[in-house]
Each structure stands twice: as structure tokens, then as C-alpha cells.
Design a protein around this motif. Sequence first.
Motif, short mmCIF file in Angstrom:
data_model
loop_
_atom_site.label_atom_id
_atom_site.label_comp_id
_atom_site.label_asym_id
_atom_site.label_seq_id
_atom_site.Cartn_x
_atom_site.Cartn_y
_atom_site.Cartn_z
N ASN A 32 0.83 -1.21 0.00
CA ASN A 32 0.00 0.00 0.00
C ASN A 32 0.87 1.26 0.00
O ASN A 32 0.59 2.21 -0.74
CB ASN A 32 -0.93 -0.01 1.21
CG ASN A 32 -1.95 1.10 1.16
OD1 ASN A 32 -2.38 1.49 0.08
ND2 ASN A 32 -2.32 1.61 2.31
N LYS A 33 1.92 1.26 0.79
CA LYS A 33 2.83 2.42 0.84
C LYS A 33 3.53 2.62 -0.50
O LYS A 33 3.74 3.75 -0.93
CB LYS A 33 3.87 2.26 1.95
CG LYS A 33 3.35 2.57 3.33
CD LYS A 33 4.48 2.54 4.32
CE LYS A 33 4.03 2.87 5.72
NZ LYS A 33 5.15 2.89 6.67
N VAL A 34 3.89 1.52 -1.16
CA VAL A 34 4.56 1.63 -2.46
C VAL A 34 3.60 2.25 -3.48
O VAL A 34 3.98 3.14 -4.24
CB VAL A 34 5.06 0.24 -2.95
CG1 VAL A 34 5.58 0.32 -4.37
CG2 VAL A 34 6.14 -0.28 -2.02
N ARG A 35 2.34 1.81 -3.47
CA ARG A 35 1.34 2.38 -4.38
C ARG A 35 1.16 3.87 -4.12
O ARG A 35 1.11 4.67 -5.06
CB ARG A 35 0.00 1.66 -4.23
CG ARG A 35 -0.11 0.37 -5.00
CD ARG A 35 -1.54 -0.13 -5.08
NE ARG A 35 -2.16 -0.32 -3.78
CZ ARG A 35 -2.06 -1.41 -3.04
NH1 ARG A 35 -1.37 -2.43 -3.48
NH2 ARG A 35 -2.66 -1.50 -1.87
N GLN A 36 1.05 4.24 -2.85
CA GLN A 36 0.88 5.65 -2.49
C GLN A 36 2.09 6.47 -2.95
O GLN A 36 1.93 7.56 -3.51
CB GLN A 36 0.73 5.81 -0.99
CG GLN A 36 -0.59 5.35 -0.44
CD GLN A 36 -0.65 5.46 1.07
OE1 GLN A 36 0.38 5.45 1.74
NE2 GLN A 36 -1.85 5.56 1.60
N ALA A 37 3.28 5.95 -2.73
CA ALA A 37 4.49 6.67 -3.09
C ALA A 37 4.57 6.89 -4.60
O ALA A 37 4.92 7.99 -5.05
CB ALA A 37 5.72 5.90 -2.60
N ARG A 41 4.55 10.52 -6.30
CA ARG A 41 5.72 10.86 -7.11
C ARG A 41 5.30 11.27 -8.52
O ARG A 41 5.82 12.24 -9.08
CB ARG A 41 6.68 9.68 -7.20
CG ARG A 41 7.94 10.00 -8.03
CD ARG A 41 8.72 8.78 -8.35
NE ARG A 41 7.92 7.85 -9.14
CZ ARG A 41 8.32 6.65 -9.50
NH1 ARG A 41 9.50 6.21 -9.14
NH2 ARG A 41 7.54 5.86 -10.20
N ASP A 42 4.34 10.55 -9.08
CA ASP A 42 3.84 10.90 -10.42
C ASP A 42 3.14 12.25 -10.40
O ASP A 42 3.05 12.92 -11.43
CB ASP A 42 2.89 9.82 -10.94
CG ASP A 42 3.61 8.51 -11.24
OD1 ASP A 42 4.86 8.54 -11.37
OD2 ASP A 42 2.93 7.47 -11.33
N GLY A 43 2.66 12.66 -9.23
CA GLY A 43 2.03 13.97 -9.08
C GLY A 43 3.04 15.09 -8.96
O GLY A 43 2.67 16.27 -8.95
N GLY A 44 4.33 14.76 -8.81
CA GLY A 44 5.37 15.77 -8.82
C GLY A 44 6.04 16.04 -7.48
O GLY A 44 6.90 16.91 -7.40
N MET A 45 5.69 15.30 -6.44
CA MET A 45 6.32 15.54 -5.14
C MET A 45 7.73 14.95 -5.12
O MET A 45 7.98 13.91 -5.72
CB MET A 45 5.49 14.92 -4.01
CG MET A 45 6.03 15.23 -2.62
SD MET A 45 5.06 14.50 -1.29
CE MET A 45 3.66 15.59 -1.27
N ALA A 46 8.63 15.61 -4.44
CA ALA A 46 10.01 15.16 -4.33
C ALA A 46 10.08 13.86 -3.52
O ALA A 46 9.34 13.68 -2.55
CB ALA A 46 10.87 16.22 -3.67
N GLN A 47 10.99 12.98 -3.91
CA GLN A 47 11.10 11.69 -3.24
C GLN A 47 11.56 11.84 -1.80
O GLN A 47 11.17 11.05 -0.94
CB GLN A 47 12.02 10.77 -4.03
CG GLN A 47 11.39 10.35 -5.34
CD GLN A 47 12.14 9.23 -6.03
OE1 GLN A 47 12.85 8.46 -5.40
NE2 GLN A 47 11.97 9.14 -7.33
#
Length: 66
Positions: A32-37, A41-47
Motif C-alpha cells: 500500500n505504501k509503495v502504491r501511495q508513493a 511521485r507521479d504527481g510531482g512531489m520530491a522523493q
Amino acid sequence: MRERTQVGLAAARARGRVGGRVGGRPRKMTANKVRQAKKVRDGGMAQTEIAEILGVGRTTLYRHLK
């Protein structure tokens, strides 16, 4: 002692995940955390920010998102 330990671990594994024991450290990054990340990330937030929000290290996040 080593033989008895190995027999005990094999028996625990045979009982399965629900009732049995699986050795090792629990995973920090769940599916679930991997899906959220990936979504964030695809939305543009920094890793780095994503790792901080999820409570994992940057290296852990990079490993799961490669």
C-alpha cells in the motif's frame, strides 16, 4: 542445538503465515505504501518529502520505486 532450531523453524514455516512464524525483520514498505508513493511521485512531489511522510529512509524509498 542447531538441528533442533532448524527443525523448529521449519515446523513454524509449515504452519503458514497466519498461525506460523516467519523470521526476519518486518518490512517497512508495504504494498500500500509503495502504491501511495508512486502515485504521489507521479504527481510531482520530491522523493525526499515522500520518504519523510511515509516514515522511511530515502534509500528504502528509492529501492522500492526503481
